[in-house]
Design a protein around this motif. Structure first.
Motif, PDB file in Angstrom:
ATOM      1  N   LYS A 187      -2.731   0.159  -4.009  1.00  0.00           N
ATOM      2  CA  LYS A 187      -3.708  -0.454  -3.117  1.00  0.00           C
ATOM      3  C   LYS A 187      -3.570  -1.974  -3.071  1.00  0.00           C
ATOM      4  O   LYS A 187      -3.950  -2.669  -4.023  1.00  0.00           O
ATOM      5  N   ASP A 188      -2.953  -2.472  -2.023  1.00  0.00           N
ATOM      6  CA  ASP A 188      -2.928  -3.901  -1.722  1.00  0.00           C
ATOM      7  C   ASP A 188      -2.437  -4.741  -2.899  1.00  0.00           C
ATOM      8  O   ASP A 188      -3.092  -5.690  -3.333  1.00  0.00           O
TER       9      ASP A 188
ATOM     10  N   ARG B  21     -11.526  -0.695   3.530  1.00  0.00           N
ATOM     11  CA  ARG B  21     -10.621  -0.995   2.412  1.00  0.00           C
ATOM     12  C   ARG B  21     -11.359  -1.387   1.133  1.00  0.00           C
ATOM     13  O   ARG B  21     -10.740  -1.531   0.084  1.00  0.00           O
TER      14      ARG B  21
ATOM     15  N   TRP C  78       0.850  -1.183   0.000  1.00  0.00           N
ATOM     16  CA  TRP C  78       0.000   0.000   0.000  1.00  0.00           C
ATOM     17  C   TRP C  78       0.890   1.239   0.000  1.00  0.00           C
ATOM     18  O   TRP C  78       1.921   1.269   0.667  1.00  0.00           O
TER      19      TRP C  78
ATOM     20  N   GLY D 155      -4.578   2.456  -8.780  1.00  0.00           N
ATOM     21  CA  GLY D 155      -3.729   1.928  -7.725  1.00  0.00           C
ATOM     22  C   GLY D 155      -3.809   0.440  -7.518  1.00  0.00           C
ATOM     23  O   GLY D 155      -3.009  -0.123  -6.763  1.00  0.00           O
ATOM     24  N   GLU D 156      -4.748  -0.230  -8.174  1.00  0.00           N
ATOM     25  CA  GLU D 156      -4.914  -1.673  -8.010  1.00  0.00           C
ATOM     26  C   GLU D 156      -4.471  -2.412  -9.265  1.00  0.00           C
ATOM     27  O   GLU D 156      -4.496  -1.861 -10.372  1.00  0.00           O
TER      28      GLU D 156
ATOM     29  N   ILE E  45      -0.086   5.333   0.493  1.00  0.00           N
ATOM     30  CA  ILE E  45      -1.097   6.383   0.659  1.00  0.00           C
ATOM     31  C   ILE E  45      -0.376   7.707   0.865  1.00  0.00           C
ATOM     32  O   ILE E  45       0.533   7.810   1.690  1.00  0.00           O
TER      33      ILE E  45
ATOM     34  N   LEU F  47      -4.838   4.200   6.730  1.00  0.00           N
ATOM     35  CA  LEU F  47      -4.919   2.800   6.322  1.00  0.00           C
ATOM     36  C   LEU F  47      -5.563   1.946   7.410  1.00  0.00           C
ATOM     37  O   LEU F  47      -6.319   1.015   7.118  1.00  0.00           O
TER      38      LEU F  47
ATOM     39  N   ILE G 298      -4.921   7.193  -2.313  1.00  0.00           N
ATOM     40  CA  ILE G 298      -4.358   5.841  -2.401  1.00  0.00           C
ATOM     41  C   ILE G 298      -3.676   5.704  -3.759  1.00  0.00           C
ATOM     42  O   ILE G 298      -4.339   5.645  -4.791  1.00  0.00           O
TER      43      ILE G 298
ATOM     44  N   ARG H  92     -10.717   4.593  -4.657  1.00  0.00           N
ATOM     45  CA  ARG H  92      -9.752   5.675  -4.432  1.00  0.00           C
ATOM     46  C   ARG H  92     -10.474   7.013  -4.262  1.00  0.00           C
ATOM     47  O   ARG H  92     -10.153   7.800  -3.353  1.00  0.00           O
TER      48      ARG H  92
END
Length: 305
Positions: A47-48, A29, A13, A243-244, A15, A24, A44, A33
């Motif tokens: 993200k993960d 979650r 992550w 972000g993912e 941020i 966070l 974010i 975003r």
């Protein structure tokens, strides 16, 4: 390419904001975003995210502007410190590295090539290439010999004593590539290295890098916003949005089985029956121009020329 993991990212992550760790810990979650930014004022960027890069492979991180791809790759080198997660290189979590170990990592095991070449205008080509070796303390004779060896490899024979201003954009990028390779790193990171070049020069540089990779077998991380470039260069591709990671797979897997509409939009204009020639054959045969593949195709499909 081996099956030995060299880089492992676990639940990364990043941020941006005044209180990233606290944000966070407290956010839902599952929020997007945009929803997190509206509620908390924090952004974010990553993200993960989790993935594994094997030793000697070219791993492409692909996405549009703002997708988080550059931030993610800067987390790998710890130019940006992730808010949470594990970043493991050769079995060690570099999140625990102090400044001295991070400097050693970047100086001896990792090199980066950027979109903007970042050459020293007052240094000749040979001195630009040998700069990293100079920082290491290598004597002048040895570093010049090494720089000349790499200069030949990137196709710049005869340009050692010229200045960057005397070179074309494509030639300057070759100097940047040579500078990164001169220190013989285990990992090479490319941040949209060819996006500022004209289309023809860009294709030439792609082919040149594929040829070099066939010889040196480095672990390469390549950032791009161009899907055709991604499937040409990558053994595996991670496609990012907001972000993912939307999907990770080989070029063939992604084109054949896009997981959602976002990924499907990138694949729409790609001729399915030519993906194998663009992906696997380009990467395996780039070092031997004109060599015929088992299916009778040459290593340069007509639609990429």
């Amino acid at each position: 390419m081996s099956d030995t993991p060299q880089i492992v990212c676990n639940n990364i992550w990043k941020i941006f904001g005044s209180y990233p760790e606290r944000t966070l810990e407290t956010i839902d979650r599952s929020l997007s975003r945009a929803e997190v930014q509206e509620q908390t004022g924090h952004v974010i960027a990553v993200k993960d995210v989790s993935f594994t890069i094997n030793k000697g492979e070219t791993f492409v991180v692909m996405g549009l502007s703002g997708s988080g791809k550059s931030t993610l790759v800067r987390c790998i080198s710890r130019l940006i410190k992730p808010t949470a997660g594990e970043m493991i290189i050769d079995g060690e979590d570099i999140m625990a590295y102090d400044d001295a170990k991070l400097t050693e990592l970047r100086r001896f095991r990792m090199s980066m090539v950027f979109q903007h070449f970042g050459l020293f205008p007052h240094r000749k080509v040979i001195d630009n290439i040998s700069f990293g070796l100079e920082i290491r303390g290598m004597n002048k004779k040895e570093r010049k010999a090494k720089a000349m060896e790499v200069l030949e490899k990137v196709g710049l024979h005869g340009w050692a004593d010229h200045y960057p201003r005397e070179l074309s954009g494509g030639m300057q990028q070759r100097v940047g590539l040579a500078r990164a390779m001169a220190v013989d790193p285990e990992i090479l990171i490319f941040d949209e290295p060819f996006s500022a070049l004209d289309p023809l020069i860009r294709r030439e540089m792609q082919d040149e890098l594929l040829k070099i990779q066939a010889e040196v077998h480095k672990t390469m991380i390549f950032i791009t916003h161009d899907f055709l470039e991604a499937i040409k260069m990558g053994d595996h591709i991670a496609i990012m949005k907001d972000g993912e990671v939307s999907q990770i797979g080989t070029p063939e897997e992604i084109v054949a089985n896009p997981v959602d509409d976002y990924v499907r939009e990138f694949t729409e204009d790609v001729p399915r029956y030519k993906v194998l020639s663009v992906g696997k054959i380009m990467r395996e045969a780039s070092a031997a121009p004109g060599r015929m593949a088992p299916n009778g195709l040459t290593n340069t499909p007509s639609w990429t020329r």
